[in-house]
Design a protein around this motif. Structure first.
Motif, short mmCIF file in Angstrom:
data_model
loop_
_atom_site.label_atom_id
_atom_site.label_comp_id
_atom_site.label_asym_id
_atom_site.label_seq_id
_atom_site.Cartn_x
_atom_site.Cartn_y
_atom_site.Cartn_z
N VAL A 181 7.21 -31.91 -14.32
CA VAL A 181 6.24 -30.96 -14.86
C VAL A 181 6.95 -29.77 -15.49
CG1 VAL A 181 4.50 -29.24 -14.22
CG2 VAL A 181 4.30 -31.57 -13.36
N LEU A 182 7.88 -29.17 -14.76
CA LEU A 182 8.57 -27.98 -15.28
C LEU A 182 9.45 -28.33 -16.47
CD1 LEU A 182 8.99 -24.98 -15.07
CD2 LEU A 182 10.78 -25.37 -13.37
N GLU A 183 10.09 -29.48 -16.43
CA GLU A 183 10.91 -29.91 -17.56
C GLU A 183 10.05 -30.04 -18.82
OE1 GLU A 183 12.83 -33.46 -16.08
OE2 GLU A 183 14.74 -32.39 -15.93
N ALA A 184 8.86 -30.64 -18.66
CA ALA A 184 7.97 -30.82 -19.81
C ALA A 184 7.48 -29.47 -20.34
CB ALA A 184 6.78 -31.70 -19.42
N LEU A 185 7.17 -28.56 -19.45
CA LEU A 185 6.73 -27.23 -19.88
C LEU A 185 7.84 -26.50 -20.63
CD1 LEU A 185 4.81 -26.11 -16.66
CD2 LEU A 185 3.79 -26.63 -18.88
N ASN A 186 9.06 -26.61 -20.12
CA ASN A 186 10.20 -25.97 -20.78
C ASN A 186 10.42 -26.55 -22.18
OD1 ASN A 186 10.70 -24.33 -18.60
ND2 ASN A 186 12.26 -25.64 -17.71
N GLU A 187 10.31 -27.88 -22.30
CA GLU A 187 10.51 -28.53 -23.59
C GLU A 187 9.45 -28.10 -24.60
OE1 GLU A 187 10.52 -32.67 -22.67
OE2 GLU A 187 12.51 -32.62 -21.73
N ALA A 188 8.27 -27.73 -24.08
CA ALA A 188 7.19 -27.27 -24.96
C ALA A 188 7.33 -25.78 -25.30
CB ALA A 188 5.84 -27.53 -24.30
N GLY A 189 8.40 -25.15 -24.81
CA GLY A 189 8.63 -23.74 -25.11
C GLY A 189 7.93 -22.78 -24.17
N ASP A 190 7.44 -23.27 -23.05
CA ASP A 190 6.76 -22.43 -22.07
C ASP A 190 7.81 -21.80 -21.14
OD1 ASP A 190 5.28 -21.32 -19.99
OD2 ASP A 190 3.80 -22.93 -19.97
N ASP A 191 7.97 -20.48 -21.21
CA ASP A 191 8.98 -19.80 -20.40
C ASP A 191 8.38 -19.05 -19.22
OD1 ASP A 191 7.73 -17.78 -21.75
OD2 ASP A 191 9.55 -16.87 -22.56
N THR A 192 7.17 -19.43 -18.82
CA THR A 192 6.54 -18.80 -17.66
C THR A 192 7.40 -19.02 -16.42
OG1 THR A 192 4.36 -19.25 -18.61
CG2 THR A 192 4.45 -18.76 -16.24
N PRO A 193 7.69 -17.98 -15.63
CA PRO A 193 8.51 -18.17 -14.43
C PRO A 193 7.85 -19.12 -13.44
CG PRO A 193 7.54 -15.99 -14.46
CD PRO A 193 7.27 -16.58 -15.80
N ALA A 194 8.68 -19.90 -12.75
CA ALA A 194 8.17 -20.91 -11.81
C ALA A 194 8.92 -20.83 -10.49
CB ALA A 194 8.30 -22.31 -12.40
N ILE A 195 8.17 -20.97 -9.41
CA ILE A 195 8.74 -21.03 -8.06
C ILE A 195 8.41 -22.41 -7.48
CG2 ILE A 195 8.64 -20.13 -5.71
CD1 ILE A 195 7.83 -17.44 -6.85
N TYR A 196 9.40 -23.08 -6.93
CA TYR A 196 9.15 -24.33 -6.23
C TYR A 196 8.86 -24.04 -4.76
CZ TYR A 196 10.46 -27.50 -10.00
OH TYR A 196 10.51 -28.20 -11.17
N ILE A 197 7.85 -24.73 -4.22
CA ILE A 197 7.61 -24.76 -2.77
C ILE A 197 7.65 -26.23 -2.38
CG2 ILE A 197 6.32 -22.59 -2.66
CD1 ILE A 197 3.73 -24.27 -2.67
N SER A 198 8.56 -26.59 -1.48
CA SER A 198 8.74 -28.03 -1.22
C SER A 198 9.29 -28.29 0.16
CB SER A 198 9.69 -28.62 -2.27
OG SER A 198 9.92 -29.99 -2.03
N ALA A 199 8.95 -29.48 0.67
CA ALA A 199 9.54 -29.96 1.93
C ALA A 199 10.90 -30.60 1.68
CB ALA A 199 8.59 -30.97 2.59
N LEU A 200 11.28 -30.75 0.41
CA LEU A 200 12.61 -31.27 0.08
C LEU A 200 13.62 -30.15 0.26
CD1 LEU A 200 11.81 -33.27 -3.20
CD2 LEU A 200 12.06 -34.16 -0.88
N THR A 201 14.43 -30.27 1.29
CA THR A 201 15.35 -29.19 1.63
C THR A 201 16.81 -29.55 1.40
OG1 THR A 201 15.41 -29.91 3.94
CG2 THR A 201 13.73 -28.27 3.34
N ASP A 202 17.06 -30.73 0.81
CA ASP A 202 18.44 -31.12 0.54
C ASP A 202 19.00 -30.32 -0.64
OD1 ASP A 202 18.27 -33.26 -2.02
OD2 ASP A 202 16.44 -33.05 -0.81
N ILE A 203 20.30 -30.16 -0.62
CA ILE A 203 20.96 -29.33 -1.62
C ILE A 203 20.75 -29.89 -3.03
CG2 ILE A 203 23.19 -28.50 -2.46
CD1 ILE A 203 22.15 -27.05 -0.03
N ALA A 204 20.72 -31.21 -3.16
CA ALA A 204 20.55 -31.81 -4.48
C ALA A 204 19.20 -31.43 -5.10
CB ALA A 204 20.68 -33.33 -4.39
N SER A 205 18.16 -31.45 -4.29
CA SER A 205 16.82 -31.10 -4.80
C SER A 205 16.76 -29.62 -5.17
CB SER A 205 15.75 -31.42 -3.75
OG SER A 205 15.67 -32.80 -3.51
N ILE A 206 17.32 -28.79 -4.30
CA ILE A 206 17.31 -27.35 -4.57
C ILE A 206 18.10 -27.05 -5.85
CG2 ILE A 206 18.04 -25.09 -3.71
CD1 ILE A 206 17.60 -26.22 -0.85
N ALA A 207 19.26 -27.69 -5.99
CA ALA A 207 20.08 -27.47 -7.18
C ALA A 207 19.35 -27.93 -8.43
CB ALA A 207 21.40 -28.23 -7.04
#
Length: 213
Positions: A62-88
């Motif tokens: 979702v965020l990748e698609a928004l960025n590609e469309a030129g949408d620079d609205t700030p985004a915060i992730y809230i997730s149960a994925l706590t591994d470093i790879a997901s956070i990175a």
């Protein structure tokens, strides 16, 4: 602020929305990734809060698609994925913060305020005693407490500031209005002038000038 919340846990989404709305924010909730695009097509938001594992399309895509469309609205992730790879990955895509579930809603609120304080400092424009953030519409120096201009007044003031001391045509200014007409522009400009206590000159038949200070 107007916030779009992508969260498929209905109970969590409802509780987060209620908590943020107590602070004066407006929160729209969607449960699936595709619904984000429908919402952003209709409305302009100040912040996205995105879960990652949601139906239709995950929060990363979702965020990748928004960025590609030129949408620079700030985004915060809230997730149960706590591994470093997901956070990175979240930060690499462009998220401004990543909050691990479970979390206290107050922590989310504090992080949101920190993000916008930093953005306001970076983007603030000064005009006499007024300090104005053209992104959020925040105004300081007029009343005892800061306040936010509505979307239309924010656009108009930002445009006038860009060309302060010069003429901005009525046609260009009317593009910021929801229902453009010469009368609507006159009324809106009069309200903006009174609200901010600024000197705006109407050049009849041509446009408006924000006087230099």
């Amino acid at each position: 602020m107007k916030i779009l919340l992508l969260e498929d846990d209905e109970l969590l989404a409802e509780s987060l929305a209620e908590y943020l709305e107590m602070d004066g924010d407006e929160v729209e909730r969607v449960a699936g990734g595709e619904a984000v695009f429908d919402a952003t097509f209709r409305e302009k938001y100040d912040l996205y809060i995105l879960d990652i594992n949601v139906p239709d399309l995950n929060g990363f895509d979702v965020l990748e698609a928004l960025n590609e469309a030129g949408d620079d609205t700030p985004a915060i992730y809230i997730s149960a994925l706590t591994d470093i790879a997901s956070i990175a990955r979240g930060f690499e895509i462009g998220a401004v913060d990543y909050l691990k579930k479970p979390f206290d809603p107050e922590e989310l609120r504090l992080r949101i305020r920190r993000i916008f304080r930093e953005r306001e400092k970076e983007g603030t424009v000064e005009y006499g005693a007024i300090r104005f953030d053209p992104v959020s519409g925040r105004v300081e120096g007029v009343d005892e407490a800061p306040f936010y201009l509505g979307e239309v007044q924010r656009r108009l003031f930002a445009l006038l500031l860009q060309r302060r001391g010069g003429l901005v045509s009525s046609e260009e200014l009317m593009e910021a209005l929801e229902h453009p007409s010469p009368n609507a522009l006159r009324v809106t400009m009069a309200k903006l002038k009174k609200r901010l206590g600024i000197a705006i000159t109407n050049v009849r038949g041509r446009g408006y000038i924000l006087e230099t200070v």
